[in-house]
Motif scaffolding. Sequence first.
Motif, short mmCIF file in Angstrom:
data_model
loop_
_atom_site.label_atom_id
_atom_site.label_comp_id
_atom_site.label_asym_id
_atom_site.label_seq_id
_atom_site.Cartn_x
_atom_site.Cartn_y
_atom_site.Cartn_z
N LYS A 40 33.27 42.27 43.19
CA LYS A 40 34.49 41.48 43.31
C LYS A 40 34.31 40.40 44.36
CE LYS A 40 39.38 41.67 44.12
NZ LYS A 40 40.55 42.43 44.45
N SER A 41 33.63 40.72 45.41
CA SER A 41 33.47 39.76 46.51
C SER A 41 32.49 38.64 46.16
CB SER A 41 33.00 40.49 47.77
OG SER A 41 31.74 41.10 47.52
N GLY A 42 31.84 38.72 45.03
CA GLY A 42 30.85 37.73 44.66
C GLY A 42 31.40 36.50 43.95
N SER A 43 32.70 36.47 43.68
CA SER A 43 33.25 35.33 42.93
C SER A 43 33.82 34.28 43.87
CB SER A 43 34.30 35.80 41.93
OG SER A 43 35.43 36.32 42.59
N GLU A 44 34.03 33.12 43.33
CA GLU A 44 34.59 32.00 44.07
C GLU A 44 36.08 32.25 44.32
OE1 GLU A 44 32.86 29.25 45.02
OE2 GLU A 44 31.01 30.02 44.13
N ALA A 45 36.57 31.75 45.44
CA ALA A 45 37.98 31.95 45.80
C ALA A 45 38.92 31.36 44.75
CB ALA A 45 38.27 31.34 47.17
N TRP A 46 38.56 30.21 44.17
CA TRP A 46 39.44 29.58 43.18
C TRP A 46 39.57 30.42 41.93
CZ3 TRP A 46 37.75 28.11 38.36
CH2 TRP A 46 36.36 28.00 38.17
N LEU A 47 38.51 31.16 41.58
CA LEU A 47 38.59 32.06 40.42
C LEU A 47 39.57 33.19 40.70
CD1 LEU A 47 34.88 32.35 39.27
CD2 LEU A 47 36.77 31.53 37.88
N ASP A 48 39.47 33.75 41.90
CA ASP A 48 40.39 34.84 42.28
C ASP A 48 41.83 34.35 42.30
OD1 ASP A 48 38.31 36.66 42.54
OD2 ASP A 48 38.05 36.24 44.68
N GLU A 49 42.05 33.14 42.82
CA GLU A 49 43.41 32.57 42.87
C GLU A 49 43.96 32.35 41.46
OE1 GLU A 49 43.15 29.04 45.29
OE2 GLU A 49 42.44 30.19 47.01
N ALA A 50 43.12 31.85 40.57
CA ALA A 50 43.56 31.61 39.19
C ALA A 50 43.90 32.94 38.50
CB ALA A 50 42.50 30.85 38.41
N CYS A 51 43.05 33.94 38.69
CA CYS A 51 43.33 35.26 38.10
C CYS A 51 44.65 35.80 38.63
CB CYS A 51 42.19 36.23 38.40
SG CYS A 51 40.68 35.92 37.46
N GLU A 52 44.86 35.70 39.94
CA GLU A 52 46.10 36.20 40.54
C GLU A 52 47.32 35.47 40.00
OE1 GLU A 52 46.88 38.88 42.36
OE2 GLU A 52 44.79 39.41 42.01
N MET A 53 47.18 34.16 39.75
CA MET A 53 48.30 33.40 39.19
C MET A 53 48.71 33.97 37.83
SD MET A 53 48.54 29.43 38.00
CE MET A 53 47.47 29.75 36.60
N TYR A 54 47.73 34.23 36.95
CA TYR A 54 48.05 34.77 35.63
C TYR A 54 48.54 36.21 35.73
CZ TYR A 54 46.34 30.58 33.41
OH TYR A 54 46.19 29.28 33.03
N ALA A 158 34.46 34.56 32.69
CA ALA A 158 34.90 35.22 31.45
C ALA A 158 36.14 36.07 31.73
CB ALA A 158 33.78 36.08 30.88
N ARG A 159 36.19 36.70 32.89
CA ARG A 159 37.36 37.50 33.28
C ARG A 159 38.60 36.61 33.36
NH1 ARG A 159 39.03 38.60 38.94
NH2 ARG A 159 40.72 40.09 38.82
N LEU A 160 38.47 35.44 33.99
CA LEU A 160 39.60 34.51 34.09
C LEU A 160 40.05 34.07 32.70
CD1 LEU A 160 41.59 32.57 35.42
CD2 LEU A 160 39.68 30.97 35.74
N LEU A 161 39.12 33.69 31.85
CA LEU A 161 39.48 33.28 30.48
C LEU A 161 40.20 34.40 29.74
CD1 LEU A 161 36.26 31.36 29.36
CD2 LEU A 161 38.49 30.37 29.90
N LEU A 162 39.71 35.61 29.89
CA LEU A 162 40.32 36.75 29.22
C LEU A 162 41.75 36.98 29.73
CD1 LEU A 162 40.22 39.18 27.31
CD2 LEU A 162 39.14 40.47 29.17
#
Length: 180
Positions: A40-54, A158-162
Amino acid sequence: MFLPLAASFRSFAKLQVHRRTSSSSIWMGMKVNIRIVGRKSGSEAWLDEACEMYLTRLRPSNVEVETTWHKDNPALAKGVDGDKNKGHTVVLLDPLGSTKTSERFSSDLYDWLDQGGSRLSFVIGGAEGLPNELKYPSDGKKPTMISLSSMTFTHQFARLLLIEQIYRGTEIRKGSGYHK
């Protein structure tokens, strides 16, 4: 004569209304688990923020989405086996899987949730993809596989897209204006 049925319906309706005010509350909605190889800690902050938004947008839809991170393929396979043993529907994300329109994905999403007793697991492999034991199980049963695209994405992307497609699927089901 109709009072017991009405009372029964009210009781059922109360179960469907949920408020997550404490950790001891009962969740009566649908639950989607995304199983993924990686950190989990290996992803970019913007990806985590986008996932949290959805994920925040999904809260009112009665669909809870969580992610379970696995350190390697054997741990992923063990988690998937546990889901299957509990009767959850399992869907693998793989380039060999079928592609779907968002409308078809929305329909399939709710079918899969229905088949799995309101429990569904999506599985995303790591850098090497999914392990063969998941794609080609020894019991001979062909797994359900979908592809997000014929292009290659990082597993975090892929997680964000899903998650976005899960949100879009709930909005299509509601008939909202999100999907145009």
